[in-house]
Design a protein around this motif. Structure first.
Motif, short mmCIF file in Angstrom:
data_model
loop_
_atom_site.label_atom_id
_atom_site.label_comp_id
_atom_site.label_asym_id
_atom_site.label_seq_id
_atom_site.Cartn_x
_atom_site.Cartn_y
_atom_site.Cartn_z
N THR A 112 34.32 65.80 33.55
CA THR A 112 34.72 64.81 34.68
C THR A 112 34.23 64.58 36.23
O THR A 112 33.88 64.27 36.64
CB THR A 112 36.36 64.45 35.14
OG1 THR A 112 36.64 64.38 33.06
CG2 THR A 112 37.11 63.62 35.47
N ILE A 113 34.57 66.31 36.45
CA ILE A 113 33.95 65.90 37.79
C ILE A 113 32.46 65.41 37.95
O ILE A 113 32.28 65.44 39.19
CB ILE A 113 34.95 67.86 38.75
CG1 ILE A 113 34.95 67.55 39.90
CG2 ILE A 113 34.21 68.92 37.47
CD1 ILE A 113 35.95 66.84 40.58
N THR A 114 31.82 66.42 37.06
CA THR A 114 30.54 66.10 37.23
C THR A 114 30.00 64.91 37.51
O THR A 114 29.34 64.62 38.00
CB THR A 114 29.86 67.03 36.01
OG1 THR A 114 29.90 68.77 35.70
CG2 THR A 114 28.24 66.92 36.17
N LYS A 115 30.61 64.53 36.67
CA LYS A 115 30.64 62.31 36.83
C LYS A 115 30.68 61.82 37.96
O LYS A 115 29.83 61.09 38.70
CB LYS A 115 31.46 62.05 35.39
CG LYS A 115 31.02 60.13 35.49
CD LYS A 115 31.81 59.66 34.09
CE LYS A 115 31.53 60.48 33.05
NZ LYS A 115 32.53 60.10 32.03
N LYS A 116 32.01 62.30 38.17
CA LYS A 116 32.25 62.03 39.52
C LYS A 116 31.48 62.31 40.64
O LYS A 116 30.81 61.73 41.63
CB LYS A 116 33.98 62.23 40.17
CG LYS A 116 34.61 61.40 38.83
CD LYS A 116 36.15 62.04 39.77
CE LYS A 116 36.76 61.21 38.74
NZ LYS A 116 37.35 60.34 39.07
N SER A 117 31.05 63.27 40.40
CA SER A 117 29.75 64.00 41.44
C SER A 117 28.36 62.88 41.67
O SER A 117 27.39 62.27 42.38
CB SER A 117 29.62 65.39 41.90
OG SER A 117 30.77 66.14 41.91
N SER A 118 28.13 62.89 40.40
CA SER A 118 26.84 61.87 40.05
C SER A 118 26.97 60.58 40.88
O SER A 118 25.46 60.07 40.91
CB SER A 118 26.43 62.04 38.43
OG SER A 118 26.64 64.18 38.25
N ASN A 119 28.40 59.83 40.22
CA ASN A 119 28.65 58.70 41.04
C ASN A 119 28.40 58.67 42.05
O ASN A 119 27.38 57.40 42.84
CB ASN A 119 29.45 58.28 40.95
CG ASN A 119 30.06 58.05 39.24
OD1 ASN A 119 29.13 57.92 38.39
ND2 ASN A 119 31.43 57.69 38.51
N THR A 120 28.66 59.37 43.53
CA THR A 120 28.40 59.41 44.51
C THR A 120 26.20 59.83 44.94
O THR A 120 26.40 58.54 45.77
CB THR A 120 29.59 60.73 45.14
OG1 THR A 120 30.57 60.68 45.36
CG2 THR A 120 28.73 61.22 46.74
N GLN A 121 25.99 60.35 43.93
CA GLN A 121 25.15 60.92 44.23
C GLN A 121 23.78 59.05 44.05
O GLN A 121 22.97 58.81 44.52
CB GLN A 121 23.98 61.73 43.52
CG GLN A 121 24.84 63.14 44.20
CD GLN A 121 23.59 64.36 43.31
OE1 GLN A 121 24.69 64.65 42.20
NE2 GLN A 121 22.46 65.38 43.14
N GLN A 122 24.09 58.47 42.66
CA GLN A 122 23.99 57.25 42.78
C GLN A 122 23.90 56.36 43.75
O GLN A 122 23.00 55.32 43.73
CB GLN A 122 24.54 56.63 40.87
CG GLN A 122 23.50 55.88 40.62
CD GLN A 122 23.93 54.57 41.05
OE1 GLN A 122 25.23 54.16 41.54
NE2 GLN A 122 23.23 53.97 40.67
N VAL A 123 25.43 56.25 44.31
CA VAL A 123 25.01 55.35 45.06
C VAL A 123 24.38 55.26 46.56
O VAL A 123 23.77 53.99 46.58
CB VAL A 123 26.89 55.19 45.39
CG1 VAL A 123 26.77 54.49 47.55
CG2 VAL A 123 27.52 55.51 44.30
N TYR A 124 23.67 56.33 46.83
CA TYR A 124 22.73 56.08 47.37
C TYR A 124 21.36 55.89 47.18
O TYR A 124 20.25 56.45 48.21
CB TYR A 124 23.02 58.17 48.30
CG TYR A 124 24.36 57.94 49.29
CD1 TYR A 124 23.65 57.66 50.89
CD2 TYR A 124 25.34 58.55 48.66
CE1 TYR A 124 24.97 57.36 51.38
CE2 TYR A 124 26.44 58.35 49.15
CZ TYR A 124 26.29 57.56 50.54
OH TYR A 124 27.92 57.81 51.25
N THR A 125 20.64 55.79 46.56
CA THR A 125 19.76 55.01 45.60
C THR A 125 19.95 53.84 45.74
O THR A 125 18.60 53.48 45.10
CB THR A 125 19.28 56.15 44.06
OG1 THR A 125 20.17 55.59 43.72
CG2 THR A 125 19.81 57.55 44.02
N GLN A 126 21.23 53.06 45.52
CA GLN A 126 21.46 51.98 45.06
C GLN A 126 21.62 51.18 46.36
O GLN A 126 21.06 49.87 46.33
CB GLN A 126 22.64 51.58 44.16
CG GLN A 126 22.55 50.47 43.86
CD GLN A 126 23.91 50.31 41.95
OE1 GLN A 126 24.50 51.35 42.47
NE2 GLN A 126 24.27 49.03 42.27
N HIS A 127 22.02 51.59 47.25
CA HIS A 127 22.50 50.46 48.34
C HIS A 127 21.29 51.90 49.77
O HIS A 127 21.17 52.26 49.22
CB HIS A 127 24.46 50.66 48.93
CG HIS A 127 25.21 50.12 47.95
ND1 HIS A 127 24.48 49.25 47.54
CD2 HIS A 127 25.31 50.96 46.66
CE1 HIS A 127 25.72 49.28 46.61
NE2 HIS A 127 25.89 49.70 46.11
#
Length: 240
Positions: A112-127
């Motif tokens: 769960t903590i890995t997924k949340k960190s990965s979600n943060t990283q993904q946002v900066y490839t999309q916006h």
């Protein structure tokens, strides 16, 4: 003319795909990670081991690790790449772990903590208006499902591993892990394998660095950093 554009035409914006389906800013972030100090994570039935090279400058104060951080009692992370970028992800992960305890009165799962960190990283490839995080994390811990190791990617993806390495010495370390890793290793054997892999990697690249090793046993589910003396003794024991 070629159907594929040169990188310079598409590498100014992290959100624009090139005609051949590449995000150059993400690839540049990957290259930064590939040149960083080597880190690794290994799991065994008795727990999880995280280890890293600590490359420091002369006269630099080195009383704390710059590569291994505690997220919660039972979870740690080894970082590679830009430390400043990693620090943001570590802080966010700590806040998520604390929030989970306050909301649900239980420790957060490692995935769960890995997924949340990965979600943060993904946002900066999309916006637009930012760039991808120039860092990757090996997140390890012991939760209700047992010992877990995950690795995040600059794109926002993540994968689970039994053993994984990142950084400049990855090729040497990964070869050693493939040859020597066994699923039934004890925690002591896992620690020794981690130290041996990093020592061999440094000798292959002819660099000097101190090592930092953290362990999370299944018995305590508490992360502990080995002392400098313990680590030095382990290094002396290892032979190529």
């Amino acid at each position: 003319m070629s159907a594929f554009a040169k990188p310079g035409a598409y590498d100014y914006n992290a959100t624009v795909f090139s005609p051949d389906g590449r995000l150059y800013q993400v690839e540049y972030a990957m290259e930064l990670v590939n040149r960083g100090a080597t880190i690794l994570g290994i799991k065994c039935p008795e727990g999880v081991v995280l280890a890293s090279e600590e490359i420091t400058e002369a006269l630099e104060k080195t009383d704390q690790s710059l590569k291994i951080f505690q997220i919660d009692d039972h979870i740690g992370a080894a970082i590679v790449g830009l430390g400043s970028d990693a620090r943001v992800l570590i802080q966010k992960a700590r806040e998520e772990a604390q929030g989970n305890r306050l909301t649900y009165d239980e420790p957060i799962d490692v995935e769960t903590i890995t997924k949340k960190s990965s979600n943060t990283q993904q946002v900066y490839t999309q916006h637009g208006g930012g760039r991808p995080f120039g860092t990757a994390l090996i997140i390890g811990g012991v939760d209700k499902t047992g010992p877990r190791i995950f690795c995040t990617h600059q794109s926002g993806a993540y994968k689970a591993y039994k053993a994984i390495s990142l950084g400049a010495g990855r090729e040497t370390v990964q070869t050693q892990l493939i040859e020597n890793y066994k699923e039934n290793m004890t925690l002591d054997e896992t620690i020794k394998l981690a130290v041996k892999c990093l020592k061999n990697s440094m000798q292959t690249r002819q660099i000097l660095a101190k090592l930092t090793v953290a362990v999370i046993p299944t018995t305590t589910k508490k992360m502990k950093l080995l002392s400098e003396t313990e680590t030095e003794n382990l290094i002396k024991e290892q032979t190529i």
